[in-house]
Design an enzyme around this catalytic site. Structure first.
Site, mmCIF file in Angstrom:
data_model
loop_
_atom_site.group_PDB
_atom_site.id
_atom_site.type_symbol
_atom_site.label_atom_id
_atom_site.label_comp_id
_atom_site.label_asym_id
_atom_site.label_seq_id
_atom_site.Cartn_x
_atom_site.Cartn_y
_atom_site.Cartn_z
ATOM 1 N N CYS A 275 79.763 66.647 44.908
ATOM 2 C CA CYS A 275 78.765 65.648 45.315
ATOM 3 C C CYS A 275 77.607 65.584 44.321
ATOM 4 O O CYS A 275 76.827 66.534 44.207
ATOM 5 C CB CYS A 275 78.275 66.020 46.717
ATOM 6 S SG CYS A 275 76.810 65.140 47.273
ATOM 7 N N CYS B 299 74.145 65.940 45.804
ATOM 8 C CA CYS B 299 73.956 67.337 46.219
ATOM 9 C C CYS B 299 73.519 68.186 45.026
ATOM 10 O O CYS B 299 72.610 69.013 45.146
ATOM 11 C CB CYS B 299 75.249 67.918 46.782
ATOM 12 S SG CYS B 299 75.861 67.104 48.274
#
Length: 126
Positions: free
Chosen positions: A30, A33
């Site tokens: 991600c 993230c």
């Protein structure tokens, strides 16, 4: 203090800790993230009175599903075993700092009283 890693076996104990708990649900693939990780880590070093934790949703799919994590990153904040905040999306350093200040300012006696009142009200039938 740096962040700790949580899994399905350690999550419940972490919620029961006396310190407020901020959990970052993330995954290695991600991009948002990975961009949020240094912001989260820096905040963890500035606030010794909070516990900062991460949950890798790829490794902890059962925990993520149980907590209804639908997108990542997702932040959850627990204090005295109460979920105070849950939101998907990365925060800026200023937004995270604001959230931390709000969490510290919550009157937990009032929160527990409201929860008790709701539970008492829900248990009564008309």
């Amino acid at each position: 203090m740096s962040t700790i890693e949580l899994n399905k076996d350690t999550f419940q104990a972490a919620i029961q800790d006396s310190k407020p708990l901020i959990v970052d649900f993330w995954a290695p693939w991600c991009g948002p993230c990975r961009n949020f990780a240094p912001v989260f880590e820096e905040a963890s070093e500035q606030h010794e009175d909070l516990v900062f934790a991460k949950v890798n949703t790829e490794e902890e799919q059962e925990l993520a599903t149980g907590l209804k994590i639908r997108s990542i990153p997702t932040l959850m904040v627990f204090r005295e075993q109460v979920l105070l905040f849950s939101q998907a999306g990365a925060l800026s350093p200023a937004q995270l700092q604001d959230l931390i200040e709000q969490v510290k300012a919550v009157d937990m006696e009032k929160v527990h009283a409201e929860i008790a009142a709701q539970q008492n009200g829900a248990g009564q039938s008309n």
